[in-house]
Design a protein around this motif. Structure first.
Motif, PDB file in Angstrom:
ATOM      1  N   THR A  59       0.814  -1.219   0.000  1.00  0.00           N
ATOM      2  CA  THR A  59       0.000   0.000   0.000  1.00  0.00           C
ATOM      3  C   THR A  59       0.850   1.272   0.000  1.00  0.00           C
ATOM      4  OG1 THR A  59      -0.158   0.196   2.429  1.00  0.00           O
ATOM      5  CG2 THR A  59      -1.752  -1.240   1.324  1.00  0.00           C
ATOM      6  N   PHE A  60       2.164   1.130   0.103  1.00  0.00           N
ATOM      7  CA  PHE A  60       3.039   2.298   0.213  1.00  0.00           C
ATOM      8  C   PHE A  60       3.027   3.093  -1.094  1.00  0.00           C
ATOM      9  CE2 PHE A  60       6.961   4.685   0.048  1.00  0.00           C
ATOM     10  CZ  PHE A  60       7.170   5.089   1.351  1.00  0.00           C
ATOM     11  N   THR A  61       2.897   4.410  -0.974  1.00  0.00           N
ATOM     12  CA  THR A  61       2.933   5.307  -2.128  1.00  0.00           C
ATOM     13  C   THR A  61       3.671   6.586  -1.768  1.00  0.00           C
ATOM     14  OG1 THR A  61       0.855   6.405  -1.524  1.00  0.00           O
ATOM     15  CG2 THR A  61       0.702   4.471  -2.986  1.00  0.00           C
ATOM     16  N   ILE A  62       4.103   7.288  -2.780  1.00  0.00           N
ATOM     17  CA  ILE A  62       4.729   8.594  -2.564  1.00  0.00           C
ATOM     18  C   ILE A  62       3.701   9.574  -1.997  1.00  0.00           C
ATOM     19  CG2 ILE A  62       5.762  10.585  -3.744  1.00  0.00           C
ATOM     20  CD1 ILE A  62       7.195   8.555  -5.563  1.00  0.00           C
ATOM     21  N   ARG A  63       2.452   9.433  -2.409  1.00  0.00           N
ATOM     22  CA  ARG A  63       1.403  10.299  -1.851  1.00  0.00           C
ATOM     23  C   ARG A  63       1.339  10.150  -0.342  1.00  0.00           C
ATOM     24  NH1 ARG A  63      -4.875   9.254  -3.193  1.00  0.00           N
ATOM     25  NH2 ARG A  63      -4.381   7.439  -1.913  1.00  0.00           N
ATOM     26  N   ARG A  64       1.523   8.933   0.158  1.00  0.00           N
ATOM     27  CA  ARG A  64       1.497   8.715   1.604  1.00  0.00           C
ATOM     28  C   ARG A  64       2.634   9.466   2.281  1.00  0.00           C
ATOM     29  NH1 ARG A  64       0.937   2.701   3.848  1.00  0.00           N
ATOM     30  NH2 ARG A  64      -1.173   3.087   3.089  1.00  0.00           N
ATOM     31  N   VAL A  65       3.794   9.466   1.652  1.00  0.00           N
ATOM     32  CA  VAL A  65       4.934  10.219   2.203  1.00  0.00           C
ATOM     33  C   VAL A  65       4.596  11.697   2.244  1.00  0.00           C
ATOM     34  CG1 VAL A  65       7.353  10.832   1.860  1.00  0.00           C
ATOM     35  CG2 VAL A  65       6.591   8.500   1.398  1.00  0.00           C
ATOM     36  N   ARG A  66       3.999  12.183   1.167  1.00  0.00           N
ATOM     37  CA  ARG A  66       3.660  13.601   1.102  1.00  0.00           C
ATOM     38  C   ARG A  66       2.551  13.968   2.080  1.00  0.00           C
ATOM     39  NH1 ARG A  66       5.790  16.392  -3.078  1.00  0.00           N
ATOM     40  NH2 ARG A  66       6.661  15.269  -4.858  1.00  0.00           N
ATOM     41  N   SER A  67       1.747  12.990   2.510  1.00  0.00           N
ATOM     42  CA  SER A  67       0.636  13.295   3.421  1.00  0.00           C
ATOM     43  C   SER A  67       1.126  13.622   4.828  1.00  0.00           C
ATOM     44  CB  SER A  67      -0.340  12.114   3.478  1.00  0.00           C
ATOM     45  OG  SER A  67       0.201  11.029   4.207  1.00  0.00           O
ATOM     46  N   VAL A  68       2.382  13.256   5.127  1.00  0.00           N
ATOM     47  CA  VAL A  68       3.007  13.673   6.382  1.00  0.00           C
ATOM     48  C   VAL A  68       3.778  14.943   6.062  1.00  0.00           C
ATOM     49  CG1 VAL A  68       4.587  13.053   8.238  1.00  0.00           C
ATOM     50  CG2 VAL A  68       3.192  11.295   7.169  1.00  0.00           C
ATOM     51  N   PRO A  69       3.262  16.116   6.435  1.00  0.00           N
ATOM     52  CA  PRO A  69       3.869  17.375   5.993  1.00  0.00           C
ATOM     53  C   PRO A  69       5.328  17.487   6.410  1.00  0.00           C
ATOM     54  CG  PRO A  69       1.749  17.751   7.053  1.00  0.00           C
ATOM     55  CD  PRO A  69       2.108  16.329   7.311  1.00  0.00           C
ATOM     56  N   ALA A  70       6.145  18.037   5.505  1.00  0.00           N
ATOM     57  CA  ALA A  70       7.553  18.288   5.819  1.00  0.00           C
ATOM     58  C   ALA A  70       7.634  19.407   6.832  1.00  0.00           C
ATOM     59  CB  ALA A  70       8.316  18.660   4.546  1.00  0.00           C
ATOM     60  N   ARG A  71       8.123  19.095   8.020  1.00  0.00           N
ATOM     61  CA  ARG A  71       8.153  20.072   9.101  1.00  0.00           C
ATOM     62  C   ARG A  71       9.607  20.311   9.504  1.00  0.00           C
ATOM     63  NH1 ARG A  71       3.960  16.397  10.009  1.00  0.00           N
ATOM     64  NH2 ARG A  71       5.594  14.991  10.713  1.00  0.00           N
ATOM     65  N   GLY A  72       9.961  21.561   9.685  1.00  0.00           N
ATOM     66  CA  GLY A  72      11.327  21.867  10.067  1.00  0.00           C
ATOM     67  C   GLY A  72      11.819  23.059   9.281  1.00  0.00           C
ATOM     68  N   ASN A  73      13.122  23.313   9.370  1.00  0.00           N
ATOM     69  CA  ASN A  73      13.641  24.469   8.648  1.00  0.00           C
ATOM     70  C   ASN A  73      13.878  24.128   7.174  1.00  0.00           C
ATOM     71  OD1 ASN A  73      16.014  23.042   8.452  1.00  0.00           O
ATOM     72  ND2 ASN A  73      17.206  24.402   9.744  1.00  0.00           N
ATOM     73  N   GLU A  74      14.469  25.043   6.439  1.00  0.00           N
ATOM     74  CA  GLU A  74      14.615  24.866   4.994  1.00  0.00           C
ATOM     75  C   GLU A  74      15.472  23.650   4.652  1.00  0.00           C
ATOM     76  OE1 GLU A  74      16.046  28.455   3.253  1.00  0.00           O
ATOM     77  OE2 GLU A  74      14.262  29.622   3.787  1.00  0.00           O
ATOM     78  N   LYS A  75      16.502  23.387   5.446  1.00  0.00           N
ATOM     79  CA  LYS A  75      17.365  22.241   5.171  1.00  0.00           C
ATOM     80  C   LYS A  75      16.615  20.933   5.373  1.00  0.00           C
ATOM     81  CE  LYS A  75      21.823  24.408   6.214  1.00  0.00           C
ATOM     82  NZ  LYS A  75      23.028  24.358   7.089  1.00  0.00           N
ATOM     83  N   PHE A  76      15.751  20.901   6.380  1.00  0.00           N
ATOM     84  CA  PHE A  76      14.955  19.687   6.591  1.00  0.00           C
ATOM     85  C   PHE A  76      14.019  19.459   5.409  1.00  0.00           C
ATOM     86  CE2 PHE A  76      11.043  17.580   7.775  1.00  0.00           C
ATOM     87  CZ  PHE A  76      11.535  16.381   8.267  1.00  0.00           C
ATOM     88  N   VAL A  77      13.336  20.505   4.983  1.00  0.00           N
ATOM     89  CA  VAL A  77      12.401  20.380   3.865  1.00  0.00           C
ATOM     90  C   VAL A  77      13.141  19.940   2.611  1.00  0.00           C
ATOM     91  CG1 VAL A  77      10.818  21.645   2.373  1.00  0.00           C
ATOM     92  CG2 VAL A  77      10.785  22.046   4.839  1.00  0.00           C
TER      93      VAL A  77
END
Length: 235
Positions: free
Chosen positions: A199-217
């Motif tokens: 069931t793993f998809t890239i959409r699932r990864v994107r559904s967990v918002p990238a949180r942190g500073n610019e380097k983390f994102v």
């Protein structure tokens, strides 16, 4: 998940069972943060409610503090989370997971190069820990943030040896190999990951918002780029 069902049974018997509350909160946090669901926020909200209840009942419970710190650090409340994690370590200096969490806070701050030392400290404390595979995943993800993809691949491979049934390790390995240009190996790793979690998809990864500073994102975007190259499905 068998562990989750056991904790739920314990809470059905005693809704104020602090250990069951803390561990159920940890399971909910994992579901929300490790790309295991398409609805992460529901699990994160449930986790925070449970762990806050646990801390009201037992203000000095180390694992409850660790779980709350995990939620705070992973939901863009890093400074507050670090303070709670330090409290967990004050209560239990040998809480290896809390040392790893301090490393996770580093890559949310954009300092992924500093994460590895915290992971190594945890491994020294508990070299055969049942969660060591996840610590290795943490180190690998942090290495990808600083474009140390060869080192990232090595950490992911080490984690796979510790637990071949954790899909994120295979996908991390696939992404690192893809960014290194090892396309055949990357696609094979992605295929193995999909066999573990179809069931793993890239959409699932994107559904967990990238949180942190610019380097983390930026690091999170590198991970997603690697997944695309490795052939992980978007939907």
């Amino acid at each position: 998940m068998e562990g989750r069902r056991s904790f739920e049974k314990a809470l059905a018997i005693d809704p104020n069972n602090v250990d069951a509350l803390s561990w159920t909160a940890s399971v909910e946090a994992a579901l929300g943060l490790l790309f295991l669901t398409d609805h992460p926020l529901e699990h994160l909200t449930a986790s925070e409610a449970m762990v806050l209840k646990a801390l009201r009942l037992a203000p000095d419970h180390p694992w409850a503090h660790f779980t709350l710190a995990t939620l705070l650090i992973n939901t863009n409340r890093v400074a507050q989370g670090v303070a709670v994690c330090e409290r967990a370590l004050t209560l239990d200096r040998n809480l290896a997971d809390a040392h790893v969490l301090m490393g996770i806070a580093e890559f949310y701050r954009g300092c992924g190069a500093d994460t590895e030392s915290h992971v190594n400290q945890a491994l020294r404390l508990s070299p055969r820990d049942i969660f060591a595979f996840h610590w290795m995943y943490t180190a690998g993800f942090a290495k990808m943030q600083v474009a140390a993809d060869l080192e990232a691949a090595a950490w992911f491979a080490r984690g796979i040896e510790a637990n071949r049934n954790f899909p994120d390790l295979h996908f991390g390995y696939a992404a690192a190999l893809a960014l290194l240009g090892n396309l055949d190996e990357a696609r094979a790793a992605a295929k193995t990951g999909l066999a573990v979690d179809p069931t793993f998809t890239i959409r699932r990864v994107r559904s967990v918002p990238a949180r942190g500073n610019e380097k983390f994102v930026a690091g999170a975007k590198r991970f997603v780029k690697g997944l695309y190259i490795a052939g992980v499905p978007e939907f």
